[in-house]
Design a protein around this motif. Structure first.
Motif, PDB file in Angstrom:
ATOM      1  N   ILE A  70      -0.421  62.198  10.212  1.00  0.00           N
ATOM      2  CA  ILE A  70      -1.156  61.839   9.192  1.00  0.00           C
ATOM      3  C   ILE A  70      -0.722  60.136   8.851  1.00  0.00           C
ATOM      4  N   PHE A  71       0.400  60.063   8.743  1.00  0.00           N
ATOM      5  CA  PHE A  71       0.920  58.750   8.290  1.00  0.00           C
ATOM      6  C   PHE A  71       2.021  58.325   9.339  1.00  0.00           C
ATOM      7  N   LYS A  72       1.825  57.447  10.168  1.00  0.00           N
ATOM      8  CA  LYS A  72       2.691  57.027  11.245  1.00  0.00           C
ATOM      9  C   LYS A  72       3.907  56.435  10.446  1.00  0.00           C
ATOM     10  N   GLY A  73       5.312  56.788  10.744  1.00  0.00           N
ATOM     11  CA  GLY A  73       6.481  56.048  10.165  1.00  0.00           C
ATOM     12  C   GLY A  73       7.573  56.319  11.083  1.00  0.00           C
ATOM     13  N   GLY A  74       8.793  56.089  10.306  1.00  0.00           N
ATOM     14  CA  GLY A  74       9.989  56.315  11.118  1.00  0.00           C
ATOM     15  C   GLY A  74      10.381  57.716  11.212  1.00  0.00           C
ATOM     16  N   LYS A  75      11.567  57.527  11.920  1.00  0.00           N
ATOM     17  CA  LYS A  75      12.122  59.233  12.027  1.00  0.00           C
ATOM     18  C   LYS A  75      13.641  59.174  11.425  1.00  0.00           C
ATOM     19  N   THR A  76      14.095  58.122  10.583  1.00  0.00           N
ATOM     20  CA  THR A  76      15.325  57.823  10.327  1.00  0.00           C
ATOM     21  C   THR A  76      15.717  59.105   8.929  1.00  0.00           C
TER      22      THR A  76
END
Length: 139
Positions: A48-54
């Motif tokens: 839905i909202f591409k972002g980091g995996k931190t």
């Protein structure tokens, strides 16, 4: 008579609508761009909202016990808060976003409590919490 029926129907609809926090969902979606460096919102393969995996995936975070997103290694203090009964809702999530360390210290009654999340969202935390609530897991 027809107007009275319409008003009655409108009132009934408003009274049965779900209550939302005071945050602005559209503003929260825009503000979430500050969060995407570390977080994503994904329902399985549906991103839905591409972002980091931190940080953990925030899909369904509202209504979830703190520190329990599968596949993410949380700090001990957030896990302890969850084990003590902390379940994310819009209000407490907004407070956490303002200052995660302070929130955990107050929640746990431990001045030494820490959060792995160092970022503080000084403005718009209610909006981001309202936005994340739109992805709340079915209860």
């Amino acid at each position: 008579m027809k107007t009275q029926r319409i008003l009655t129907l409108l009132a009934a609809t408003l009274l049965t609508a779900p209550a939302f926090a005071e945050g602005d969902v559209a503003a929260g979606e825009a503000d979430f761009k500050k969060c995407k460096a570390c977080h994503m919102i994904a329902d399985g393969d549906n991103v839905i909202f591409k972002g980091g995996k931190t940080g953990p995936n925030l899909f369904g975070i509202v209504g979830k016990q703190a520190g329990t997103v599968e596949g993410y290694r949380y700090g001990a203090d957030l896990v302890a808060a969850g084990e003590a009964g902390l379940v994310w809702d819009e209000a407490n999530l907004a407070e956490y976003l303002k200052d995660p360390k302070k929130f955990l210290q107050e929640t746990l009654g431990d001045g030494g409590a820490k959060s792995k999340m160092a970022f503080k969202l000084s403005k718009g935390s209610e909006d981001v919490a309202a936005y994340l609530a739109t992805f709340a897991a079915a209860q």
